[in-house]
Design a protein around this motif. Structure first.
Motif, PDB file in Angstrom:
ATOM      1  N   VAL A 144       0.841  -1.200   0.000  1.00  5.39           N
ATOM      2  CA  VAL A 144       0.000   0.000   0.000  1.00  5.39           C
ATOM      3  C   VAL A 144       0.879   1.253   0.000  1.00  5.39           C
ATOM      4  N   ALA A 145       1.951   1.236   0.788  1.00  8.51           N
ATOM      5  CA  ALA A 145       2.869   2.383   0.847  1.00  8.51           C
ATOM      6  C   ALA A 145       3.563   2.595  -0.497  1.00  8.51           C
ATOM      7  N   ILE A 146       3.897   1.512  -1.172  1.00  8.61           N
ATOM      8  CA  ILE A 146       4.496   1.610  -2.505  1.00  8.61           C
ATOM      9  C   ILE A 146       3.512   2.277  -3.464  1.00  8.61           C
ATOM     10  N   ASN A 147       2.260   1.853  -3.365  1.00  7.75           N
ATOM     11  CA  ASN A 147       1.224   2.422  -4.219  1.00  7.75           C
ATOM     12  C   ASN A 147       1.091   3.930  -4.013  1.00  7.75           C
ATOM     13  N   GLU A 148       1.131   4.354  -2.761  1.00  6.92           N
ATOM     14  CA  GLU A 148       1.034   5.777  -2.443  1.00  6.92           C
ATOM     15  C   GLU A 148       2.221   6.551  -3.007  1.00  6.92           C
ATOM     16  N   ALA A 149       3.413   5.961  -2.909  1.00  5.06           N
ATOM     17  CA  ALA A 149       4.605   6.616  -3.453  1.00  5.06           C
ATOM     18  C   ALA A 149       4.524   6.708  -4.972  1.00  5.06           C
ATOM     19  N   MET A 150       4.009   5.657  -5.615  1.00  2.00           N
ATOM     20  CA  MET A 150       3.818   5.678  -7.065  1.00  2.00           C
ATOM     21  C   MET A 150       2.886   6.804  -7.470  1.00  2.00           C
ATOM     22  N   GLU A 151       1.784   6.944  -6.730  1.00  2.00           N
ATOM     23  CA  GLU A 151       0.817   7.993  -7.051  1.00  2.00           C
ATOM     24  C   GLU A 151       1.457   9.375  -6.957  1.00  2.00           C
ATOM     25  N   GLN A 152       2.327   9.567  -5.980  1.00  2.00           N
ATOM     26  CA  GLN A 152       3.021  10.847  -5.838  1.00  2.00           C
ATOM     27  C   GLN A 152       3.962  11.089  -7.017  1.00  2.00           C
ATOM     28  N   LEU A 153       4.725  10.055  -7.389  1.00  2.00           N
ATOM     29  CA  LEU A 153       5.668  10.202  -8.499  1.00  2.00           C
ATOM     30  C   LEU A 153       4.947  10.395  -9.834  1.00  2.00           C
TER      31      LEU A 153
ATOM     32  N   ALA B 273       2.081  11.902 -10.210  1.00  2.00           N
ATOM     33  CA  ALA B 273       1.577  13.282 -10.210  1.00  2.00           C
ATOM     34  C   ALA B 273       2.690  14.288 -10.472  1.00  2.00           C
ATOM     35  N   GLU B 274       3.917  13.947 -10.086  1.00  2.00           N
ATOM     36  CA  GLU B 274       5.037  14.879 -10.195  1.00  2.00           C
ATOM     37  C   GLU B 274       5.718  14.881 -11.558  1.00  2.00           C
ATOM     38  N   ASN B 275       5.714  13.726 -12.250  1.00  2.00           N
ATOM     39  CA  ASN B 275       6.542  13.622 -13.449  1.00  2.00           C
ATOM     40  C   ASN B 275       5.876  12.763 -14.524  1.00  2.00           C
ATOM     41  N   PRO B 276       5.550  13.333 -15.690  1.00  2.00           N
ATOM     42  CA  PRO B 276       4.950  12.542 -16.772  1.00  2.00           C
ATOM     43  C   PRO B 276       5.881  11.454 -17.303  1.00  2.00           C
ATOM     44  N   ASP B 277       7.190  11.632 -17.168  1.00  2.00           N
ATOM     45  CA  ASP B 277       8.127  10.576 -17.577  1.00  2.00           C
ATOM     46  C   ASP B 277       7.893   9.320 -16.742  1.00  2.00           C
ATOM     47  N   TYR B 278       7.796   9.506 -15.440  1.00  2.00           N
ATOM     48  CA  TYR B 278       7.557   8.370 -14.539  1.00  2.00           C
ATOM     49  C   TYR B 278       6.212   7.733 -14.850  1.00  2.00           C
TER      50      TYR B 278
ATOM     51  N   PHE C 267      -3.172  -0.945  -7.235  1.00  2.00           N
ATOM     52  CA  PHE C 267      -2.711  -0.153  -8.373  1.00  2.00           C
ATOM     53  C   PHE C 267      -2.938   1.331  -8.064  1.00  2.00           C
ATOM     54  N   PRO C 268      -2.083   2.217  -8.593  1.00  2.00           N
ATOM     55  CA  PRO C 268      -2.279   3.656  -8.355  1.00  2.00           C
ATOM     56  C   PRO C 268      -3.656   4.113  -8.814  1.00  2.00           C
ATOM     57  N   LYS C 269      -4.314   4.911  -7.969  1.00  2.00           N
ATOM     58  CA  LYS C 269      -5.652   5.391  -8.297  1.00  2.00           C
ATOM     59  C   LYS C 269      -5.634   6.442  -9.408  1.00  2.00           C
TER      60      LYS C 269
END
Length: 379
Positions: free
Chosen positions: A322-331, A333-338, A371-373
């Protein structure tokens, strides 16, 4: 409908693997057959590696260079240099990008300072196995993701090694639950790894590999993740960290490769471009097997030496995911490359889900629970 997808996947995988092995056998037994070099020019390049001469990963770079020479009948030569010989590790990307040297050997996550989009090209948490990376790269357009990212900086990319899960966390005290890690200073590598582990009260520390043993011995850090069992054993980490928290959910697989200056690559005859591709694929086949075998041997050795392996309860593993998912969602939102790279990988995960489920305990890897929301997938 699902049965048709499963059959289609099986056929694609069989054809892809069969073709790759066939080409590998040809290039192994008949140097130069990948492309006739009778009228080809003599070319000499340099490769700046981020790895030290004598290490396993430097051997990957060297094997790639040797195969290029072998397949071109000695007309196209790439000379490898260990880290520091041409540039420090953190400058390899730049000297290849600007054409100071033609090629480099790397692990893409080293370049997350350029863009976080490089991070999942190197490794992921709690997601891909080495086999998943292999299939994504060669059957689901994953290779395009590498070339799009490196292409932004004037380079092309060829994966040369795909490794399985790293060991896990080596510690001086047993870790049986997430709570045991709270307040610990642990050496971690990778952007998302640091983001996730901080959620559980851990302080991630960046320490060079050659300083790990002493840092653990002197108590500068409480624990460390480094590499697979074989490379951990080479560093003798188990002498100063008797406990091993497995599995290595922080880095479930890794990709290493060769980055090549775009202008230097474009100037090559087509037959040499073909040779580079074949040499990279063959190196990848060889070292995927060697790495896993070496890790199995090292694990046997460590068990005999009295290493204690611990595991987290499933409830804690779910918290990590779940924590990985949250970090993915942040990344995302921050970077279209990611977002673009991770979407390609998670599309692969969803596409493989019916087939992986059908394989059951005789399959590979796992289906994702979360999966990222903020990411719309195609499958």
């Amino acid at each position: 409908m699902k049965q048709k997808w499963i059959i289609a996947v099986v056929v694609v995988l069989a054809v892809a693997l069969g073709w790759s092995l066939m080409r590998s056998n040809e290039t192994t037994t008949q140097p130069g057959t990948a492309a006739s070099t009778a009228d080809a020019p003599e070319i000499n390049w340099r490769l700046a590696s981020v790895w030290a001469d004598g290490t396993f990963l430097y051997d990957v770079d060297k094997r790639f260079c040797d195969l290029v020479s072998e397949m071109s009948d000695g007309k196209f030569n790439i000379k490898p240099f260990g880290v520091g010989a041409l540039a420090p590790a953190n400058q390899v990307f730049d000297i290849v990008s600007n054409g100071t040297v033609e090629a480099g050997g790397d692990w893409p996550s080293y370049w997350t300072g350029k863009s976080t989009g490089f991070d999942p090209l190197a490794t992921v948490m709690y997601q891909f196995t080495g086999w998943d990376y292999y299939l994504w790269i060669y059957t689901m357009n994953g290779l395009d993701a590498y070339n799009k990212m490196f292409g932004k900086f004037g380079m092309v990319y060829f994966p040369t090694a795909i490794t399985q899960m790293e060991s896990g966390i080596r510690s001086k005290k047993p870790i049986n639950k997430l709570e045991d890690m709270k307040g610990m200073k642990i050496r971690f590598a990778g952007k998302i790894q640091g983001m996730v582990i901080q959620k559980f009260g851990v302080t991630p520390v960046t320490i060079a590999a050659n300083e790990l043993y002493e840092a653990l011995q002197r108590g500068v850090i409480d624990a460390a993740e480094y590499s697979g069992p074989h490379n951990d054993d080479v560093m003798k980490i188990q002498e100063v960290a008797k406990y091993w928290l497995a599995p290595g959910w922080h880095q479930t697989a890794s990709v290493y490769g060769v980055l090549i200056n775009q202008k230097a690559y474009d100037a090559l005859p087509d037959k040499y471009k073909t040779i580079i591709d074949h040499a990279a694929r063959l190196t990848g086949h060889e070292y995927m097997a060697k790495y896993a075998h070496n890790d199995a041997v090292a694990t046997q050795k460590m068990m005999k030496e009295g290493i204690t392996i611990t595991h987290l309860p499933q409830a804690d593993m779910d918290k990590i995911e779940v924590a990985i998912n949250e970090a993915m969602e942040q990344l995302i939102a921050e970077n279209p490359d990611y977002e673009e790279v991770i979407k390609s990988q998670l599309d692969y995960m969803k596409f493989m889900e019916p087939y992986r489920t059908a394989l059951g305990e005789f399959g590979f890897g796992k289906n994702k629970k979360f999966f990222p929301k903020n990411l719309k997938l195609d499958y």
